[in-house]
Design a protein around this motif. Sequence first.
Motif, PDB file in Angstrom:
ATOM      1  N   ASN A 123       0.953  -1.658   0.076  1.00  0.00           N
ATOM      2  CA  ASN A 123       0.012   0.363  -0.195  1.00  0.00           C
ATOM      3  C   ASN A 123       0.929   1.248  -0.344  1.00  0.00           C
ATOM      4  N   ASP A 124       0.363   2.016  -0.822  1.00  0.00           N
ATOM      5  CA  ASP A 124       0.704   3.819  -0.434  1.00  0.00           C
ATOM      6  C   ASP A 124       2.262   4.135   0.465  1.00  0.00           C
ATOM      7  N   ASP A 125       1.280   3.647   1.674  1.00  0.00           N
ATOM      8  CA  ASP A 125       1.419   4.535   2.684  1.00  0.00           C
ATOM      9  C   ASP A 125       1.901   3.588   4.138  1.00  0.00           C
ATOM     10  N   PHE A 126       2.179   2.128   3.755  1.00  0.00           N
ATOM     11  CA  PHE A 126       3.302   0.960   4.201  1.00  0.00           C
ATOM     12  C   PHE A 126       2.707   0.452   5.020  1.00  0.00           C
ATOM     13  N   SER A 127       0.905   0.331   5.415  1.00  0.00           N
ATOM     14  CA  SER A 127       0.788   0.294   6.206  1.00  0.00           C
ATOM     15  C   SER A 127       0.634  -1.314   5.867  1.00  0.00           C
ATOM     16  N   GLY A 128      -0.317  -1.660   4.816  1.00  0.00           N
ATOM     17  CA  GLY A 128      -0.248  -2.911   4.796  1.00  0.00           C
ATOM     18  C   GLY A 128       0.199  -3.567   3.137  1.00  0.00           C
ATOM     19  N   VAL A 129      -0.095  -4.971   2.880  1.00  0.00           N
ATOM     20  CA  VAL A 129      -0.105  -5.247   1.098  1.00  0.00           C
ATOM     21  C   VAL A 129      -2.008  -6.145   0.847  1.00  0.00           C
ATOM     22  N   SER A 130      -1.242  -5.325  -0.647  1.00  0.00           N
ATOM     23  CA  SER A 130      -3.207  -5.669  -1.770  1.00  0.00           C
ATOM     24  C   SER A 130      -2.290  -6.753  -2.253  1.00  0.00           C
ATOM     25  N   SER A 131      -2.947  -7.938  -2.660  1.00  0.00           N
ATOM     26  CA  SER A 131      -3.416  -8.741  -3.793  1.00  0.00           C
ATOM     27  C   SER A 131      -4.059  -9.154  -3.828  1.00  0.00           C
ATOM     28  N   TYR A 132      -4.062  -9.279  -5.355  1.00  0.00           N
ATOM     29  CA  TYR A 132      -4.766 -10.288  -6.206  1.00  0.00           C
ATOM     30  C   TYR A 132      -4.615 -11.967  -6.387  1.00  0.00           C
ATOM     31  N   ILE A 133      -5.942 -12.444  -5.994  1.00  0.00           N
ATOM     32  CA  ILE A 133      -5.895 -14.065  -5.499  1.00  0.00           C
ATOM     33  C   ILE A 133      -6.957 -14.272  -6.399  1.00  0.00           C
ATOM     34  N   GLU A 134      -6.099 -15.627  -7.732  1.00  0.00           N
ATOM     35  CA  GLU A 134      -7.102 -16.478  -8.371  1.00  0.00           C
ATOM     36  C   GLU A 134      -7.432 -17.290  -7.481  1.00  0.00           C
ATOM     37  N   THR A 135      -8.739 -17.541  -8.230  1.00  0.00           N
ATOM     38  CA  THR A 135     -10.003 -18.794  -7.712  1.00  0.00           C
ATOM     39  C   THR A 135      -9.887 -19.725  -8.082  1.00  0.00           C
ATOM     40  N   TYR A 136      -9.898 -21.059  -7.907  1.00  0.00           N
ATOM     41  CA  TYR A 136     -10.291 -22.123  -8.137  1.00  0.00           C
ATOM     42  C   TYR A 136     -10.987 -23.015  -7.671  1.00  0.00           C
ATOM     43  N   LEU A 137     -12.735 -22.690  -7.162  1.00  0.00           N
ATOM     44  CA  LEU A 137     -13.472 -22.960  -6.774  1.00  0.00           C
ATOM     45  C   LEU A 137     -14.715 -22.320  -7.741  1.00  0.00           C
ATOM     46  N   ASP A 138     -15.749 -22.655  -6.833  1.00  0.00           N
ATOM     47  CA  ASP A 138     -17.269 -22.723  -8.076  1.00  0.00           C
ATOM     48  C   ASP A 138     -17.948 -20.652  -6.871  1.00  0.00           C
ATOM     49  N   LEU A 171     -15.324 -12.776 -12.336  1.00  0.00           N
ATOM     50  CA  LEU A 171     -14.980 -12.743 -10.554  1.00  0.00           C
ATOM     51  C   LEU A 171     -13.392 -12.443 -10.395  1.00  0.00           C
ATOM     52  N   ASN A 172     -12.939 -11.152 -10.375  1.00  0.00           N
ATOM     53  CA  ASN A 172     -11.959 -10.753  -9.643  1.00  0.00           C
ATOM     54  C   ASN A 172     -11.724 -10.337  -7.717  1.00  0.00           C
ATOM     55  N   PHE A 173     -10.850 -11.667  -7.925  1.00  0.00           N
ATOM     56  CA  PHE A 173     -11.103 -11.072  -5.868  1.00  0.00           C
ATOM     57  C   PHE A 173      -9.665 -11.064  -5.218  1.00  0.00           C
ATOM     58  N   TYR A 174      -9.789  -9.717  -4.632  1.00  0.00           N
ATOM     59  CA  TYR A 174      -8.724  -9.536  -4.114  1.00  0.00           C
ATOM     60  C   TYR A 174      -8.811  -9.197  -1.883  1.00  0.00           C
ATOM     61  N   ALA A 175      -7.656  -9.587  -1.893  1.00  0.00           N
ATOM     62  CA  ALA A 175      -7.387  -9.434  -0.881  1.00  0.00           C
ATOM     63  C   ALA A 175      -6.728  -7.919  -0.508  1.00  0.00           C
ATOM     64  N   GLU A 176      -6.358  -7.912   1.417  1.00  0.00           N
ATOM     65  CA  GLU A 176      -5.641  -6.044   1.788  1.00  0.00           C
ATOM     66  C   GLU A 176      -5.428  -6.732   3.277  1.00  0.00           C
ATOM     67  N   TYR A 177      -4.126  -7.216   3.200  1.00  0.00           N
ATOM     68  CA  TYR A 177      -3.673  -7.170   4.975  1.00  0.00           C
ATOM     69  C   TYR A 177      -3.095  -5.972   5.259  1.00  0.00           C
ATOM     70  N   PHE A 178      -3.423  -5.988   6.545  1.00  0.00           N
ATOM     71  CA  PHE A 178      -2.317  -4.846   7.302  1.00  0.00           C
ATOM     72  C   PHE A 178      -1.808  -6.234   8.672  1.00  0.00           C
ATOM     73  N   PHE A 181       8.993  -7.530   4.405  1.00  0.00           N
ATOM     74  CA  PHE A 181       8.770  -6.886   2.875  1.00  0.00           C
ATOM     75  C   PHE A 181       8.659  -5.252   2.516  1.00  0.00           C
ATOM     76  N   ILE A 182       7.167  -5.698   3.625  1.00  0.00           N
ATOM     77  CA  ILE A 182       7.087  -4.061   4.412  1.00  0.00           C
ATOM     78  C   ILE A 182       7.915  -2.956   4.153  1.00  0.00           C
ATOM     79  N   MET A 183       8.657  -3.302   5.482  1.00  0.00           N
ATOM     80  CA  MET A 183       9.746  -2.069   6.486  1.00  0.00           C
ATOM     81  C   MET A 183      11.703  -1.960   5.486  1.00  0.00           C
ATOM     82  N   SER A 184      11.207  -3.314   4.337  1.00  0.00           N
ATOM     83  CA  SER A 184      12.600  -2.901   3.067  1.00  0.00           C
ATOM     84  C   SER A 184      12.540  -2.383   2.178  1.00  0.00           C
ATOM     85  N   GLU A 185      10.952  -2.558   1.680  1.00  0.00           N
ATOM     86  CA  GLU A 185      10.288  -1.910   0.908  1.00  0.00           C
ATOM     87  C   GLU A 185      10.481   0.192   0.844  1.00  0.00           C
TER      88      GLU A 185
END
Length: 123
Positions: free
Chosen positions: A17-32, A49-56, A108-112
């Motif tokens: 994320n721009d403020d380095f508070s977390g990460v965002s991911s595109y998640i490929e889904t292999y389910l119904d 359908l596109n599925f996304y997650a943002e984790y802090f 990873f966030i802190m390094s970046e």
Amino acid sequence: MSDFTKDEIVIGDMEINDDFSGVSSYIETYLDVDKKFGTNINDDCDSWLNFYAEYFPESKELKCEYYVHTPTKEECYSYTPTEKEKQIIIFAMEEYTQDNYGENILEFIMSEKEEETLSMGGI
């Protein structure tokens, strides 16, 4: 509606994320997705359908959303994963950063963040 499993999702990419508070991911889904999200797109090759997650990582908060794309519209919905799904998603994200960067998400966030600070002349 049952929980998805670790074999039904794959982290497609990850961004800090721009403020380095977390990460965002595109998640490929292999389910119904029709069964899981209540959509009606499985039989329509022009819809998906596109599925996304943002984790802090500091707060352990996980936000999920999915976009339903059809020939006539695109709609966004929030999704609250079950506790089991939350653990699966976070584990997959941690695994992704470990495999691709040799660090856990927080490292990873802190390094970046450090790299950006250095590239900006220490500002």
